[in-house]
Design an enzyme around this catalytic site. Structure first.
Site, PDB file in Angstrom:
ATOM      1  N   ILE A 116      28.933  29.933  47.564  1.00 31.17           N
ATOM      2  CA  ILE A 116      28.123  28.737  47.267  1.00 31.17           C
ATOM      3  C   ILE A 116      27.809  27.994  48.563  1.00 31.17           C
ATOM      4  CG2 ILE A 116      27.947  26.639  45.884  1.00 31.17           C
ATOM      5  CD1 ILE A 116      28.508  29.057  44.126  1.00 31.17           C
ATOM      6  N   ASN A 171      38.114  33.743  52.560  1.00 27.49           N
ATOM      7  CA  ASN A 171      37.396  34.450  51.487  1.00 27.49           C
ATOM      8  C   ASN A 171      35.927  34.600  51.857  1.00 27.49           C
ATOM      9  OD1 ASN A 171      37.085  35.748  49.032  1.00 27.49           O
ATOM     10  ND2 ASN A 171      36.581  33.877  47.933  1.00 27.49           N
ATOM     11  N   SER A 211      34.345  21.818  38.666  1.00 25.29           N
ATOM     12  CA  SER A 211      34.123  22.994  37.816  1.00 25.29           C
ATOM     13  C   SER A 211      34.191  22.631  36.342  1.00 25.29           C
ATOM     14  CB  SER A 211      35.206  24.043  38.121  1.00 25.29           C
ATOM     15  OG  SER A 211      35.211  25.050  37.134  1.00 25.29           O
ATOM     16  N   THR A 269      35.689  24.117  34.347  1.00 22.40           N
ATOM     17  CA  THR A 269      37.049  24.452  33.895  1.00 22.40           C
ATOM     18  C   THR A 269      37.857  23.203  33.565  1.00 22.40           C
ATOM     19  OG1 THR A 269      36.921  26.327  35.383  1.00 22.40           O
ATOM     20  CG2 THR A 269      39.085  25.808  34.523  1.00 22.40           C
ATOM     21  N   TYR A 328      44.339  26.265  38.537  1.00 24.86           N
ATOM     22  CA  TYR A 328      43.062  26.066  39.231  1.00 24.86           C
ATOM     23  C   TYR A 328      42.327  24.868  38.629  1.00 24.86           C
ATOM     24  CZ  TYR A 328      38.083  26.417  39.991  1.00 24.86           C
ATOM     25  OH  TYR A 328      36.774  26.102  40.260  1.00 24.86           O
ATOM     26  N   LYS A 378      41.487  20.949  40.181  1.00 26.65           N
ATOM     27  CA  LYS A 378      40.162  20.312  40.244  1.00 26.65           C
ATOM     28  C   LYS A 378      40.206  18.948  39.534  1.00 26.65           C
ATOM     29  CE  LYS A 378      37.628  23.406  42.417  1.00 26.65           C
ATOM     30  NZ  LYS A 378      36.960  23.111  43.679  1.00 26.65           N
ATOM     31  N   ASP A 386      40.327  33.047  28.331  1.00 23.76           N
ATOM     32  CA  ASP A 386      38.870  32.933  28.143  1.00 23.76           C
ATOM     33  C   ASP A 386      38.552  32.125  26.883  1.00 23.76           C
ATOM     34  OD1 ASP A 386      38.128  34.282  30.354  1.00 23.76           O
ATOM     35  OD2 ASP A 386      37.326  36.046  29.352  1.00 23.76           O
TER      36      ASP A 386
HETATM   37  C1  WQD Z   1      32.102  35.337  32.358  1.00 20.89           C
HETATM   38  C2  WQD Z   1      32.099  36.111  31.048  1.00 20.89           C
HETATM   39  C3  WQD Z   1      34.236  37.050  30.519  1.00 20.89           C
HETATM   40  C4  WQD Z   1      34.293  39.851  33.912  1.00 20.89           C
HETATM   41  C5  WQD Z   1      35.163  31.592  35.942  1.00 20.89           C
HETATM   42  C6  WQD Z   1      36.045  30.438  36.251  1.00 20.89           C
HETATM   43  C7  WQD Z   1      35.211  29.211  36.479  1.00 20.89           C
HETATM   44  C8  WQD Z   1      34.189  29.491  37.554  1.00 20.89           C
HETATM   45  C9  WQD Z   1      33.329  30.687  37.186  1.00 20.89           C
HETATM   46  C10 WQD Z   1      35.121  28.676  39.597  1.00 20.89           C
HETATM   47  C11 WQD Z   1      33.346  35.852  30.206  1.00 20.89           C
HETATM   48  C12 WQD Z   1      33.213  38.143  30.770  1.00 20.89           C
HETATM   49  C13 WQD Z   1      33.930  38.861  33.012  1.00 20.89           C
HETATM   50  C14 WQD Z   1      34.390  41.199  33.482  1.00 20.89           C
HETATM   51  C15 WQD Z   1      33.746  40.509  31.281  1.00 20.89           C
HETATM   52  N1  WQD Z   1      34.843  29.690  38.781  1.00 20.89           N
HETATM   53  N2  WQD Z   1      33.653  39.185  31.728  1.00 20.89           N
HETATM   54  N3  WQD Z   1      34.102  41.472  32.178  1.00 20.89           N
HETATM   55  O1  WQD Z   1      35.595  33.094  33.333  1.00 20.89           O
HETATM   56  O2  WQD Z   1      33.398  31.999  32.620  1.00 20.89           O
HETATM   57  O3  WQD Z   1      34.455  31.330  34.762  1.00 20.89           O
HETATM   58  O4  WQD Z   1      34.249  31.797  36.995  1.00 20.89           O
HETATM   59  O5  WQD Z   1      34.740  27.543  39.507  1.00 20.89           O
HETATM   60  O6  WQD Z   1      36.059  28.162  36.868  1.00 20.89           O
HETATM   61  O7  WQD Z   1      36.856  30.202  35.108  1.00 20.89           O
HETATM   62  O8  WQD Z   1      33.429  33.567  34.584  1.00 20.89           O
HETATM   63  O9  WQD Z   1      32.353  35.653  35.353  1.00 20.89           O
HETATM   64  O10 WQD Z   1      34.875  35.626  35.007  1.00 20.89           O
HETATM   65  O11 WQD Z   1      33.345  35.580  33.010  1.00 20.89           O
HETATM   66  O12 WQD Z   1      33.494  40.783  30.095  1.00 20.89           O
HETATM   67  O13 WQD Z   1      34.727  42.139  34.248  1.00 20.89           O
HETATM   68  O14 WQD Z   1      32.095  37.502  31.348  1.00 20.89           O
HETATM   69  O15 WQD Z   1      35.088  37.376  29.430  1.00 20.89           O
HETATM   70  O16 WQD Z   1      32.961  35.890  28.842  1.00 20.89           O
HETATM   71  P1  WQD Z   1      34.271  32.518  33.704  1.00 20.89           P
HETATM   72  P2  WQD Z   1      33.526  35.166  34.567  1.00 20.89           P
END
Ligand code: WQD
Length: 347
Positions: A16, A39, A128, A130, A152, A156, A304
């Protein structure tokens, strides 16, 4: 010509942060990067300078290192700080909570103390979605209940509370703090040049980079974490926002902070207001890339939620900003970046 307004971007070498550096420079600001490169890769500097056609000041250092901060603030007259440095993997935070509190809470504390010492009191904080509790009703408004469910998210939330306290605890002598907490939903995509993009070290946790790595043959198949959720097609629904829309939202918030005096703590959701399922993202990526994305249905991922998407109206009203790019445009830009750099920036 007047000196461009200097903005410190902590974490400015990250996914970002690097896109924010581009947006700031393209809108006439002078971004300075502070990043510990834990990172991100050193090659990002050359890529950014190539996109911008200008030199950038990059300081390698830890936002927790008070000597680094003192030297940085003593050497530059920053109008504001965009604070994006931090750790952001939910699952990892449960394994290493102290490193998350040190990086995210400790780092923000050290930064704010350095800012106070040098009279810099305009701050954008990378927060976030979150921080919203799992039970919050969709779409998420900024006044929804806050209840993070992992270290995490709690880190925040703690920072948001610390900054809210800071913005009201004013000693008369102090210039007044103006602080914005920007709650990100799911950033995806890449700068249209294809020169920079999401380049996670190791196996991606997030959906879009994992799909992209399957499409270029770095991963065999995608695991879809659950298809029995109460959503249209059973897979998880999220508010995916193009990273360029996200960083343009940052610049709009920055202009808001700089535009007038007076203390304030402001919170804005940065999302599109639209949800998309995992299967919809896969389909959009296949349309954009022309590449198949083989996947298997796997068990739901612990922690999730079924659905999460933003009510972005407050940012639209206050900042005159809204996300414009579509899911297909997001996937087009993910693919352009990944196809040009199959091994990421290190390739
Ligand atoms: C998105 C969707 C998964 C990977 C996280 C953090 C959040 C922010 C963004 C920091 C969900 C599905 C994912 C995979 C899958 N980060 N998925 N297979 O969990 O919504 O948010 O990242 O700020 O704080 O919590 O993002 O991209 O991990 O998942 O099916 O290999 O894709 O279950 O539905 P998430 P994500």
């Amino acid at each position: 010509m007047s000196e461009a307004t200097k903005i410190l971007v902590t974490g400015g070498a990250g996914y970002i942060g690097s896109h924010l550096v581009v947006a700031l420079a393209e809108q006439g600001f002078d971004p300075v990067i502070l990043d510990d490169f834990s990172n991100s890769r050193p090659q990002i500097r050359d890529r950014l300078q190539r996109i911008l056609g200008r030199e950038l000041q990059v300081v390698a250092g830890d936002v927790n290192d008070r000597h680094t901060l003192h030297a940085l603030f003593a050497g530059s007259d920053f109008a504001a700080v965009a604070h994006l440095a931090g750790r952001k993997a939910v699952a990892e935070s449960a394994r290493q909570p102290l490193s998350y509190y040190r990086a995210n809470v400790g780092g923000t504390l050290a930064l704010c103390e350095a800012m106070a010492e040098f009279g810099v009191r305009h701050l954008l904080f990378s927060s976030s979605a979150t921080v919203y509790g799992e039970s919050a009703a969709m779409p998420l408004r900024e006044d929804a209940p806050l209840r993070a469910t992992n270290p995490y998210g709690r880190s925040k939330l703690m920072v948001e509370q610390m900054l809210a306290d800071l913005a009201v605890a004013q000693r008369p002598a102090d210039k007044l703090w103006r602080i914005a907490a920007l709650r990100y939903f799911n950033p995806v995509g890449a700068h249209p040049s294809g020169e920079i993009g999401e380049d996670p070290l190791g196996e991606p946790e997030n959906l879009a980079p994992y799909i992209a790595q399957v499409a270029v043959g770095r991963r065999q198949r995608l695991r879809v974490f659950g298809n029995q959720y109460p959503t249209a097609d059973g897979t998880g629904v999220r508010d995916y926002i193009h990273v360029m829309d996200l960083v343009e939202g940052h610049v709009a918030a920055l202009r808001y902070l700089l535009s007038e005096g007076g203390a304030g703590y402001f919170v804005w959701n940065l999302g599109t207001g639209c949800g998309a399922s995992v299967l919809e993202v896969i389909a959009a990526f296949e349309r954009a890339s022309g590449r198949p994305v083989p996947y298997v249905i796997d068990a739901p991922r612990p922690g999730d939620v079924a659905s999460c998407w933003a009510d972005p109206r407050r940012a639209q009203r206050d900042l005159g900003w809204r996300a414009r790019r579509t899911l297909d445009e997001m996937m087009r830009d993910v693919w352009r970046w990944q196809a040009a750099h199959p091994g990421g920036l290190g390739s």
